[in-house]
Scaffold this active site. Structure first.
Site: not given
Length: 571
Positions: A197, A474, A125-127, A84, A448, A52
């Protein structure tokens, strides 16, 4: 030249008192001209933790060129991420949501400490996406957000695959549906490049939010990470932030209740991650707007589901890019009357102006549908409320065959116990798996549950059981999985009172989550309840647990703009 006399960097560059500060800049090779230009923080989450983030440094260099060519002085710095996919399924996931706060806080203090005049934030990435956007709104200096881009799809047995397929394959392996050799073959090809992702999981969902909310350049979120054409957007982000500094257009002029509603609509119509229902209230907190989980859920319910993306649908981010990216989704919503067109964006234009020449060709592609012929009439994510979640809960219904479930509770006080039971198939059809003490405070960190939900799906039980938790899911989770149950168990929420065998009703269409137990019985249980305490009595997770609030309001750790007396950009 932009006049620096009213910009934050005047404190470290102008006048005799700044002579010691300037000496440091000369030490780094800056010229007098560069010192006298606006300073732009270029904050990235580059690291070698996961694909990521691996391409972010390259994009930062292109961003810096854009700043330099626009008579600004870029100052690159990095912050952390917790990825994650690697943190999933073990105690490492407790650090994920905590990282959002650390990212926002660290960017804030770096910007404050060095008096930078503008910010370009680059995240993968996510956060890290909401973390950087929260910092932009908190600081309120001219800012542009840039997504690092999605990963390319892997290929396995002539089928596009993502890391979601690997998580679900673990469940298939447990169920003896595939061999360890097949699992190994899949894991080696599922993630073939740099990038986040590939489905409409949290990273791509929040990248869509960044465009819809107006903080990212139109079209910048969709190009896959390995494509060097991304660097053009990075360069343009550097140019754009300088224009914003010149005109003093700040994030709080861009992000409003209307733009938050636009963002929630993009999440709903694309079957996006339930995590957006956590991050949008957190963004609202930074600017003092009332916009909690139930506000988001109301918008989700009103918005048709029109974008066929994984995990609920068929297609990946790369497929969306090939038909025109996020602007195609936004234009479909705008044409259908579901989008505010007068919101300002970072290129200085309104949503209407940005989408003026975008045409959605419904005949040549099968990803984005018209709002009058949706995949389903209700958004891909809905809110639930009832005696089990008085402050609300959230569930992704995209791709689900049924939105109603009635079953008997099977309770677990941590994810590990639930995962062990699933792996050993110690559960049955009709069960409602209840995982509690995994909320923001009780976990701490609001983990998650992808490892558990993916294992259930891999065992072929995805439509036969339900799962509820005060933790999170997730963006890759599918099935009847209800998260963000509030109040959480650690603060005596009703989820703490559930016992094995209790009947629970979940109804996505009616928005109901009910525990079929009398109030008298619940009151008796509450008097006898012993709260389970977590094991973290020092360190970052302890610190997070002391200050974090309810998931309903974004699980934030500070009061936000409502309590502000001064804003950084006004120094």
């Amino acid at each position: 030249m932009i006049d620096k006399s009213r910009l934050p960097s005047r404190h470290v560059t102008l006048g005799a008192k700044s002579s010691p500060h300037r000496s440091y800049y000369y030490a780094m090779g800056l010229s007098e001209k560069e010192i006298n230009q606006p300073f732009v923080g270029v904050a990235t989450c580059w690291n070698e933790s996961a694909p990521c983030n691996i391409s972010l440094s390259r994009q930062a260099q292109a961003t810096k060129r854009g700043v330099k060519d626009s008579k600004g002085t870029p100052r690159e710095f990095t912050t952390i991420t917790v990825t994650d996919g690697i943190a999933m399924g073990h105690e490492g996931m407790k650090s994920s949501l905590v990282s959002r706060e650390i990212i926002a806080d660290s960017v804030e203090v770096a910007m404050r400490g060095h008096c930078y005049d503008g910010l370009v934030g680059i995240a993968g990435c996510d956060k890290s996406l909401p973390g950087l956007m929260m910092a932009m709104l908190r600081l309120n200096v001219p800012s542009v957000f840039l997504y690092g881009g999605s990963i390319l799809p892997g290929k396995y047995k002539n089928k596009d695959v993502t890391v979601q397929d690997v998580f679900e394959a673990v469940g298939e392996y447990d169920a003896k549906k595939i061999s360890e050799k097949e699992l190994c073959a899949l894991e080696k090809v599922a993630c073939p490049s740099a990038g986040s992702c590939g489905g409409q999981f949290t990273a791509n969902t929040m990248a869509c939010v960044a465009e819809a909310i107006g903080l990212a350049i139109p079209g910048s979120s969709s190009t896959p990470a390995p494509y060097e054409s991304r660097d053009e957007y990075a360069y343009d982000s550097g140019v754009s932030v300088m224009k914003l500094i010149d005109k003093q257009i700040k994030p709080r002029e861009i992000v409003s209740r209307k733009s938050l509603i636009n963002a929630a609509r993009v999440v709903a119509c694309s079957g996006g991650s339930t995590n957006a229902a956590l991050h949008l209230p957190a963004l609202a907190n930074e600017i003092g707007i009332e916009f909690d989980l139930m506000d988001v859920a109301k918008i989700f319910k009103e918005t048709p589901y029109i974008v066929d993306l994984k995990p609920g649908g068929k297609y990946l981010a790369k497929d969306l890019y090939e038909i025109g990216g996020v602007p195609i989704i936004m234009k479909a919503l705008l044409d259908g009357g579901y989008f505010y067109e007068d919101c300002l964006t970072v290129n200085g234009k309104t949503i209407k102006e940005n989408l003026e020449n975008i045409v959605v060709d419904y005949g040549s592609q099968k990803i984005v549908f018209p709002v009058n012929k949706p995949i389903s009439s209700t958004g891909g994510v809905v809110g639930l409320k009832g005696n089990l979640a008085p402050d609300g809960a959230i569930v992704k219904v995209a791709g689900m065959k049924s939105q109603f479930f009635k079953g008997k509770a099977r309770c677990f006080d941590c994810e590990e116990d639930a995962f062990k039971a699933v792996s050993e198939k110690k559960y049955k059809e009709g069960d409602v798996l209840v995982i509690r003490y995994e909320g923001p405070k009780g976990g701490p960190g609001m983990r998650e549950m992808l490892a558990t939900t993916a294992a259930i799906y891999g065992q072929g039980m995805g439509e036969k059981v339900a799962l509820i938790t005060d933790g999170r899911f997730s963006g890759a989770t599918r099935g009847f999985c209800v998260g963000h149950v509030s109040p959480e168990a650690a603060v005596l929420g009703p989820i703490a009172l559930v016992q094995d065998g209790d009947e629970i009703i979940l109804d996505g269409k009616k928005g109901i989550i009910e525990l079929l137990i009398s109030n008298n019985e619940l009151n008796v249980r509450k008097k006898n309840l012993e709260i389970k305490e977590n094991d973290f009595t020092s360190g970052a997770l302890w610190k997070f647990a002391q200050s974090v609030g309810s998931a309903r309001f974004g699980a934030v750790t500070h009061p936000g703009a409502k309590k502000e007396k001064k804003i950084y950009s006004d120094i």
